[in-house]
Design a protein around this motif. Structure first.
Motif, PDB file in Angstrom:
ATOM      1  N   GLU A  78      14.245  32.935 -39.721  1.00 46.95           N
ATOM      2  CA  GLU A  78      14.237  34.399 -39.630  1.00 46.95           C
ATOM      3  C   GLU A  78      12.956  34.985 -40.191  1.00 46.95           C
ATOM      4  OE1 GLU A  78      17.672  36.459 -41.136  1.00 46.95           O
ATOM      5  OE2 GLU A  78      19.025  34.952 -40.322  1.00 46.95           O
ATOM      6  N   ARG A  79      12.351  34.319 -41.155  1.00 49.65           N
ATOM      7  CA  ARG A  79      11.145  34.821 -41.811  1.00 49.65           C
ATOM      8  C   ARG A  79       9.878  34.605 -40.988  1.00 49.65           C
ATOM      9  NH1 ARG A  79      10.688  31.395 -46.610  1.00 49.65           N
ATOM     10  NH2 ARG A  79       8.786  32.574 -46.917  1.00 49.65           N
ATOM     11  N   ALA A  80       9.969  33.962 -39.827  1.00 46.77           N
ATOM     12  CA  ALA A  80       8.783  33.687 -39.013  1.00 46.77           C
ATOM     13  C   ALA A  80       8.189  34.985 -38.475  1.00 46.77           C
ATOM     14  CB  ALA A  80       9.153  32.758 -37.859  1.00 46.77           C
ATOM     15  N   ASP A  81       6.875  35.112 -38.589  1.00 46.27           N
ATOM     16  CA  ASP A  81       6.163  36.281 -38.065  1.00 46.27           C
ATOM     17  C   ASP A  81       5.600  35.901 -36.695  1.00 46.27           C
ATOM     18  OD1 ASP A  81       4.634  38.490 -37.517  1.00 46.27           O
ATOM     19  OD2 ASP A  81       3.712  38.592 -39.506  1.00 46.27           O
ATOM     20  N   ALA A  82       6.396  36.105 -35.653  1.00 47.16           N
ATOM     21  CA  ALA A  82       6.047  35.667 -34.302  1.00 47.16           C
ATOM     22  C   ALA A  82       4.788  36.332 -33.767  1.00 47.16           C
ATOM     23  CB  ALA A  82       7.218  35.916 -33.357  1.00 47.16           C
ATOM     24  N   ASP A  83       4.444  37.516 -34.278  1.00 44.89           N
ATOM     25  CA  ASP A  83       3.258  38.224 -33.800  1.00 44.89           C
ATOM     26  C   ASP A  83       1.959  37.609 -34.308  1.00 44.89           C
ATOM     27  OD1 ASP A  83       4.834  40.041 -32.404  1.00 44.89           O
ATOM     28  OD2 ASP A  83       4.984  41.378 -34.131  1.00 44.89           O
ATOM     29  N   LYS A  84       2.036  36.734 -35.295  1.00 46.35           N
ATOM     30  CA  LYS A  84       0.818  36.170 -35.893  1.00 46.35           C
ATOM     31  C   LYS A  84       0.720  34.657 -35.723  1.00 46.35           C
ATOM     32  CE  LYS A  84       0.324  39.900 -39.212  1.00 46.35           C
ATOM     33  NZ  LYS A  84       0.336  40.288 -40.615  1.00 46.35           N
ATOM     34  N   ILE A  85       1.422  34.102 -34.745  1.00 46.78           N
ATOM     35  CA  ILE A  85       1.369  32.664 -34.496  1.00 46.78           C
ATOM     36  C   ILE A  85      -0.006  32.305 -33.944  1.00 46.78           C
ATOM     37  CG2 ILE A  85       2.303  30.790 -33.085  1.00 46.78           C
ATOM     38  CD1 ILE A  85       5.021  32.148 -33.283  1.00 46.78           C
ATOM     39  N   HIS A  88      -4.041  25.627 -32.140  1.00 43.48           N
ATOM     40  CA  HIS A  88      -5.341  24.985 -31.990  1.00 43.48           C
ATOM     41  C   HIS A  88      -5.118  23.555 -31.510  1.00 43.48           C
ATOM     42  CE1 HIS A  88      -9.570  24.323 -32.803  1.00 43.48           C
ATOM     43  NE2 HIS A  88      -9.252  23.214 -33.450  1.00 43.48           N
ATOM     44  N   LEU A  89      -5.844  23.156 -30.474  1.00 43.50           N
ATOM     45  CA  LEU A  89      -5.740  21.794 -29.930  1.00 43.50           C
ATOM     46  C   LEU A  89      -7.068  21.091 -30.137  1.00 43.50           C
ATOM     47  CD1 LEU A  89      -4.135  19.661 -28.287  1.00 43.50           C
ATOM     48  CD2 LEU A  89      -5.074  20.712 -26.227  1.00 43.50           C
ATOM     49  N   GLU A  90      -7.027  19.977 -30.878  1.00 45.37           N
ATOM     50  CA  GLU A  90      -8.247  19.221 -31.122  1.00 45.37           C
ATOM     51  C   GLU A  90      -7.911  17.740 -31.250  1.00 45.37           C
ATOM     52  OE1 GLU A  90     -11.938  19.029 -34.321  1.00 45.37           O
ATOM     53  OE2 GLU A  90     -10.620  20.755 -34.319  1.00 45.37           O
ATOM     54  N   ASN A  91      -8.688  16.901 -30.570  1.00 43.24           N
ATOM     55  CA  ASN A  91      -8.512  15.448 -30.620  1.00 43.24           C
ATOM     56  C   ASN A  91      -7.075  15.018 -30.326  1.00 43.24           C
ATOM     57  OD1 ASN A  91     -11.245  15.104 -31.321  1.00 43.24           O
ATOM     58  ND2 ASN A  91     -10.770  15.369 -33.480  1.00 43.24           N
ATOM     59  N   GLY A  92      -6.433  15.695 -29.379  1.00 45.70           N
ATOM     60  CA  GLY A  92      -5.083  15.316 -28.978  1.00 45.70           C
ATOM     61  C   GLY A  92      -3.977  15.783 -29.901  1.00 45.70           C
ATOM     62  N   ILE A  93      -4.313  16.598 -30.900  1.00 49.02           N
ATOM     63  CA  ILE A  93      -3.295  17.111 -31.818  1.00 49.02           C
ATOM     64  C   ILE A  93      -3.243  18.627 -31.686  1.00 49.02           C
ATOM     65  CG2 ILE A  93      -2.534  17.349 -34.203  1.00 49.02           C
ATOM     66  CD1 ILE A  93      -3.853  14.658 -34.768  1.00 49.02           C
ATOM     67  N   LEU A  94      -2.083  19.121 -31.288  1.00 53.73           N
ATOM     68  CA  LEU A  94      -1.843  20.552 -31.204  1.00 53.73           C
ATOM     69  C   LEU A  94      -1.254  20.989 -32.531  1.00 53.73           C
ATOM     70  CD1 LEU A  94      -1.581  23.217 -29.552  1.00 53.73           C
ATOM     71  CD2 LEU A  94       0.748  22.472 -29.029  1.00 53.73           C
ATOM     72  N   ARG A  95      -1.902  21.970 -33.179  1.00 54.85           N
ATOM     73  CA  ARG A  95      -1.390  22.501 -34.444  1.00 54.85           C
ATOM     74  C   ARG A  95      -1.048  23.965 -34.233  1.00 54.85           C
ATOM     75  NH1 ARG A  95      -3.582  21.895 -40.487  1.00 54.85           N
ATOM     76  NH2 ARG A  95      -2.997  19.802 -39.950  1.00 54.85           N
ATOM     77  N   VAL A  96       0.225  24.298 -34.441  1.00 57.19           N
ATOM     78  CA  VAL A  96       0.697  25.668 -34.319  1.00 57.19           C
ATOM     79  C   VAL A  96       1.104  26.122 -35.717  1.00 57.19           C
ATOM     80  CG1 VAL A  96       2.352  27.218 -33.218  1.00 57.19           C
ATOM     81  CG2 VAL A  96       1.559  25.182 -31.999  1.00 57.19           C
ATOM     82  N   THR A  97       0.537  27.237 -36.172  1.00 57.91           N
ATOM     83  CA  THR A  97       0.888  27.762 -37.491  1.00 57.91           C
ATOM     84  C   THR A  97       1.645  29.071 -37.322  1.00 57.91           C
ATOM     85  OG1 THR A  97      -1.270  28.818 -37.680  1.00 57.91           O
ATOM     86  CG2 THR A  97      -1.030  26.669 -38.710  1.00 57.91           C
ATOM     87  N   ILE A  98       2.769  29.150 -37.988  1.00 55.78           N
ATOM     88  CA  ILE A  98       3.635  30.321 -37.929  1.00 55.78           C
ATOM     89  C   ILE A  98       3.718  30.905 -39.330  1.00 55.78           C
ATOM     90  CG2 ILE A  98       5.933  31.177 -37.344  1.00 55.78           C
ATOM     91  CD1 ILE A  98       5.220  27.803 -36.093  1.00 55.78           C
ATOM     92  N   PRO A  99       3.085  32.068 -39.571  1.00 58.04           N
ATOM     93  CA  PRO A  99       3.187  32.670 -40.907  1.00 58.04           C
ATOM     94  C   PRO A  99       4.638  33.047 -41.219  1.00 58.04           C
ATOM     95  CG  PRO A  99       1.448  33.712 -39.616  1.00 58.04           C
ATOM     96  CD  PRO A  99       2.236  32.838 -38.677  1.00 58.04           C
ATOM     97  N   LEU A 100       4.994  32.887 -42.479  1.00 61.78           N
ATOM     98  CA  LEU A 100       6.334  33.260 -42.942  1.00 61.78           C
ATOM     99  C   LEU A 100       6.213  34.496 -43.815  1.00 61.78           C
ATOM    100  CD1 LEU A 100       7.658  29.707 -43.893  1.00 61.78           C
ATOM    101  CD2 LEU A 100       8.117  30.987 -41.804  1.00 61.78           C
ATOM    102  N   THR A 101       7.041  35.479 -43.540  1.00 64.14           N
ATOM    103  CA  THR A 101       7.032  36.685 -44.370  1.00 64.14           C
ATOM    104  C   THR A 101       7.616  36.319 -45.729  1.00 64.14           C
ATOM    105  OG1 THR A 101       9.177  37.370 -43.504  1.00 64.14           O
ATOM    106  CG2 THR A 101       7.234  38.259 -42.409  1.00 64.14           C
ATOM    107  N   PRO A 102       7.121  36.953 -46.791  1.00 60.31           N
ATOM    108  CA  PRO A 102       7.622  36.608 -48.122  1.00 60.31           C
ATOM    109  C   PRO A 102       9.103  36.946 -48.263  1.00 60.31           C
ATOM    110  CG  PRO A 102       5.760  38.158 -48.251  1.00 60.31           C
ATOM    111  CD  PRO A 102       6.099  37.972 -46.811  1.00 60.31           C
ATOM    112  N   LEU A 103       9.763  36.162 -49.076  1.00 59.11           N
ATOM    113  CA  LEU A 103      11.163  36.465 -49.394  1.00 59.11           C
ATOM    114  C   LEU A 103      11.192  37.730 -50.227  1.00 59.11           C
ATOM    115  CD1 LEU A 103      12.495  32.941 -50.389  1.00 59.11           C
ATOM    116  CD2 LEU A 103      13.202  34.289 -48.423  1.00 59.11           C
ATOM    117  N   PRO A 104      12.187  38.572 -50.018  1.00 54.23           N
ATOM    118  CA  PRO A 104      12.261  39.779 -50.847  1.00 54.23           C
ATOM    119  C   PRO A 104      12.470  39.398 -52.310  1.00 54.23           C
ATOM    120  CG  PRO A 104      14.223  39.560 -49.463  1.00 54.23           C
ATOM    121  CD  PRO A 104      13.291  38.460 -49.077  1.00 54.23           C
TER     122      PRO A 104
END
Length: 118
Positions: A78-85, A88-104
């Motif tokens: 639920e904390r995933a910030d989908a708007d800021k995903i 990056h694909l390099e040397n056959g490795i796809l890296r997807v970073t999903i920022p997490l909103t801070p816990l209240p």
């Protein structure tokens, strides 16, 4: 790649680092135009389809070890910030970073002193 009964299956690692969720998909032989990343509801969907190249068509393969498609669906917290995903694909490795909103922050409840005299 992890061998399963002689078949190479691309691996996917999902972990948290700092304040983000990271998905690493090992996609050798795939290029950036082959890969699609989408957010579908509360899930991250990664798919890849490798199309035969013109120079591959002239070869008569005896054995060809490759994966021509890839699909992973990863539930997002639920904390995933989908708007800021970011991806990056390099040397056959796809890296997807999903920022997490801070816990209240926990809400501190003040305790009032009794106003009654005894």
């Amino acid at each position: 790649m992890s061998p399963v009964k002689g078949v190479n299956i691309p691996t996917t690692d999902v972990y948290t680092k700092d304040k983000e969720l990271v998905v690493e998909a090992h996609l050798p032989n795939f290029e950036q135009p082959d890969v699609t990343i989408q957010v579908d509801g509360n899930a991250l969907v990664i798919s890849a389809e490798r199309h035969e190249k013109d120079d591959d068509k002239s070869k008569k393969y005896v054995v060809r070890e490759s994966s021509s498609s890839f699909y992973r669906r990863i539930a997002l917290p639920e904390r995933a910030d989908a708007d800021k995903i970011a991806a990056h694909l390099e040397n056959g490795i796809l890296r997807v970073t999903i920022p997490l909103t801070p816990l209240p922050e926990p809400k501190k409840i003040a305790i009032s002193a009794s106003t009654k005299k005894q």
